[in-house]
Design a protein around this motif. Sequence first.
Motif, PDB file in Angstrom:
ATOM      1  N   TYR A  67       0.842  -1.200   0.000  1.00 33.03           N
ATOM      2  CA  TYR A  67       0.000   0.000   0.000  1.00 33.03           C
ATOM      3  C   TYR A  67       0.868   1.236   0.000  1.00 33.03           C
ATOM      4  CZ  TYR A  67      -3.144  -3.657   1.434  1.00 33.03           C
ATOM      5  OH  TYR A  67      -3.831  -4.826   1.491  1.00 33.03           O
ATOM      6  N   TYR A  70       0.601   5.548   0.293  1.00 35.71           N
ATOM      7  CA  TYR A  70      -0.264   6.680   0.590  1.00 35.71           C
ATOM      8  C   TYR A  70      -0.054   7.750  -0.474  1.00 35.71           C
ATOM      9  CZ  TYR A  70      -2.726  10.313   3.099  1.00 35.71           C
ATOM     10  OH  TYR A  70      -3.607  11.305   3.454  1.00 35.71           O
ATOM     11  N   PRO A  91      -0.854  11.486  -1.124  1.00 38.69           N
ATOM     12  CA  PRO A  91      -1.368  12.688  -0.462  1.00 38.69           C
ATOM     13  C   PRO A  91      -2.448  13.448  -1.250  1.00 38.69           C
ATOM     14  CG  PRO A  91       1.007  12.561  -0.264  1.00 38.69           C
ATOM     15  CD  PRO A  91       0.601  11.476  -1.212  1.00 38.69           C
ATOM     16  N   SER A 144      -5.550  11.789  -0.579  1.00 37.20           N
ATOM     17  CA  SER A 144      -5.661  11.382   0.827  1.00 37.20           C
ATOM     18  C   SER A 144      -6.100   9.923   0.959  1.00 37.20           C
ATOM     19  CB  SER A 144      -6.659  12.264   1.584  1.00 37.20           C
ATOM     20  OG  SER A 144      -6.340  13.599   1.389  1.00 37.20           O
ATOM     21  N   ALA A 145      -5.485   9.048   0.206  1.00 33.88           N
ATOM     22  CA  ALA A 145      -5.917   7.653   0.283  1.00 33.88           C
ATOM     23  C   ALA A 145      -4.746   6.719   0.045  1.00 33.88           C
ATOM     24  CB  ALA A 145      -6.993   7.386  -0.758  1.00 33.88           C
ATOM     25  N   ASN A 146      -4.893   5.518   0.565  1.00 32.23           N
ATOM     26  CA  ASN A 146      -3.937   4.463   0.263  1.00 32.23           C
ATOM     27  C   ASN A 146      -4.339   3.798  -1.042  1.00 32.23           C
ATOM     28  OD1 ASN A 146      -1.802   4.067   2.146  1.00 32.23           O
ATOM     29  ND2 ASN A 146      -3.348   3.565   3.701  1.00 32.23           N
ATOM     30  N   ASP A 193       7.877   5.068  -0.963  1.00 31.48           N
ATOM     31  CA  ASP A 193       7.496   4.935   0.432  1.00 31.48           C
ATOM     32  C   ASP A 193       8.692   4.697   1.332  1.00 31.48           C
ATOM     33  OD1 ASP A 193       5.545   4.975   2.325  1.00 31.48           O
ATOM     34  OD2 ASP A 193       5.234   2.800   2.285  1.00 31.48           O
TER      35      ASP A 193
END
Lengths: 237, 345, 395
Positions: free
Chosen positions: C97, C99, C101, C104-106, C160
């Motif tokens: 997963y 993120y 920005p 605003s979601a995975n 990530d």
Amino acid sequence: MSIEKESPAPTAAPAIDARGLTKRYEDGVRRREVVSDVSVVVPQGALWVLRGPSGSGKTTLLGLLGAMVTPTRGEVIVCGEPLSRLRDHHRTRARRRLVGFVFQELALVPGMTLTENVLLPLVPEGGATNAQRAHAAALLERFGLTAFADTRIERLSGGERQRGAVARALVLSPPVLLLDEPTAHLDAARVLEVVAMLAALRDEGRTIVATTHDPRLADSASVDRVLDLADGKLVEN
Amino acid sequence: MLTNLLHPLLLLRVVAALVVAVLVLVGARVAWQVLLRWQISRASEGQLYLERRAELVATLVQGALVMTIAGLALTVLAADRLAPSIRGAMCAYGVFGSTPTGFFALGTSAASAAACALWVVLHRLDLRLATPALTRRKFLALLFVVPLVLTDLVAQLRFVLDLDFTVVASCCSTSLDGTVAAVERAAPAGARDLASGVALAAALGAVLAALFTRWRPIAAAAYAAGALSLVAAVAAVPAVLWVVAPYAYESPHHLCPFCLLRADAGGLGWPLFASLFTGTLLGVALALVESQKRASGASAEAAAMQRGLARWAAAAWLLALVLAAAPVVRYLVLSGGVSLFGAHG
Amino acid sequence: MKRQLALIGYALGALSRRRGRSAAVTAGLALVVGLFGSVLFLGDALRAEVEAGARYLPDLSVQRLVAGRPALVPTDVVGAVRGIPGVRSVNARVWGYLYVPPISANITILGATGREATLHAAMVAGRSLRAGERGACVLGAALAEAIGVEPGDEVSLSSDVGGSDATVHWLRIVGVFHDASALRTADVLITSDADARNLLGVDAGLATDLAVSLTTPDEARVASEKIALLVAGARIVDKQLLRRTYALTLDGRGGLLSAMLLPALAALLLLAWDRLTGLSEAERREIGVLKAIGWEVSEVLTARLWESLLVALGGATLGVLGAYAYVFLAQAPGLAGALYGWSALYPPLRLTPQVDAAQALALIVGVALPFVAVGLVPAWRAATLDPDHALRGGA
């Protein structure tokens, strides 16, 4: 057995042969004998009248003769068919074929049209065939009801309803026609019409028994015989 | 586990068995009263009362009959749908096999439906008669239906409560659970040919016997129809297992009759098993009516009833034969006549 | 047959003569059937959704736990696992997963393993990835819509890894998936194995999990045991087991809801019993008339039962249609949460209509037949009325 026959052929057998009919009603501790040991033989093609004051047991006796009411004792044989000895559903089926009944309260179903009411006895047999529909239409015409064929019962007058009830009783062409107080609440002219109608039906070979306390019917020349009933017993006359 | 009842199909199955038991028990109670008071020769008000009670009994049992048929379908359906939830079960077979009472419950389902149906046949025969000659027998017979439907209720409850839905270990990791392979034994060719031959011959015989009964309802024909129906029904189990199912799946080792219920076999099992069940019942019904002919005292009425039943019996068996033959014929047409089981299949 | 048709005709007439009451009872029945039907439909639709999803799952997924937490799986065991009898293929998958920005979601990043060809048919626009194609991606329709991109555009994703090592990767979008099942593709972005490793910070020689495909799924147990010996700390997810778990959870929740609806059914049956037992004066008279003009007990009884059955069928049909509309057109507001609490993670789920014989039978046996059964005794009582009593009583 000839239960399934279209219309029993006239035989030597009397139309109605009632032997020792007794009807007793019991409710709780009270016991009331409405009809006591009545034996009567009605020949074919006769117009008989059962006369008696109200409460004399006329209607119950009529019900017994037509196998509508089960006797406490005794038996009734209609056109050679020992109706009271048959099992319930066989008796009902035989009664449907043999006996047409016209009730004092006429017993037509409100909400149905006149034709629907007349055809109602045919429903359990799978509905009316074309021939039966034609027969029903002919009956309505005979009784001057053609214009009301599709009219609901509640919109008909008393006389129209009564003739409708007779038409329904005849739709299966039964050899026996039983009527309970056919002249109640009718004016003199109507009474004559009813008597003429019954005589005509009798002349076609039907056996007719009607109850009445109305002398206009009982004393009519068309009636073959009058039986007097008092307290559930036949009175010799 | 009691929580098994939370599964809608299982709950409904138990409710259906309960309704059947209640209907038949109430019917049997009334029947018992009728038996104690029945007097054949008298046509009195009491007699009328009893006849009407009898009508009530018949109504209740006919209601129960509808429920038992629905219940039978539900038993199979529930087992079929629950297969993914039972460890190692690939189809209804695995579900029935997963508890000791599974197949027994299936059997009692079928038996109570059959008992109610045969009782209704007896009732219909009784109604045709001018005398209540069979009425006592009819009500006595109902007393034998009672233990059957009660057994079915208990069996369904046991089956439902015995089902083990537990998943060992947490939801996603393997529990290393034992896999019960459906039925992976291939049938010996001899047994396969024997079973299918007997089933085919008996079913054809049942059709012929039924047709003969329709033409001339004599005792030999009616009894033959009954006996052949029973033989065909018994032989149909291995025949479907060893021949129809493998052909339907085009795999000689796929022997599960319950997989025939699934959509990938075209749901063939539903009409096939329904027609087998109906054919068997009607065949037995022919024999049942025959056995009551003498007691009824009206063999013409009984024969008339047999003619009606015989037509449907023949039709049901013919349908069963066509349905059973369909996958075999289809395969043989597609394969150009080569048997699924090799040269000697 | 003809007789039954005539009796049905009579029953229809009788129902229409008492249409207010017939409509009320039908509506009550429709409501109860609708409630039960909604639970059944929703449960089956979700089950079908899970089944459809399971089709894309590997027979076994081999993950690894270290100290009870998921850890990466070393890819050097792939060869050994592939050597286990019954194992058809092994894919070391890289996924995870990330993120994002701006939305605003995975999102789920999936490294291509070459098995995505199955998704090709489900492509809304563009094409699928070519083997080894770098700097390109395909993504789910919901995700594409959320970011506002279409094939040909580029998306920038920040890796990530965190800290100063974080780099920005530009990926060209070559295709968008159909979201027939939102469960599977909604938030997925598929890119090459190398790009996925870069984005997720997964080093070469490690994988998120191993997707194992077996020659016969029945051998999952044996294969699992052998894999467990090869991979230290292995956590093996069996597809069959996963399906079972979902099915059980859905069944259990559906059963609980059904059980809660039982009082409604009981109330309806009680009402029906009350209505059927208490004959109105008009009904009593009508039955008296039928008996008087020569209807047998069984004929009156059959006519009455047809009335019950017609009401039951009418109510059941209306209820089923209502439940269908509620679940599949309106997406079961209120009920859905009770049945699939866990799916809050997922974007809105368009349920695919699932209706089969089992549901119809269940509803008929569960609601309609008891309704008719309740009417048996009252119908018999009515049918055995004495004609003269019934008529005089009403005179």
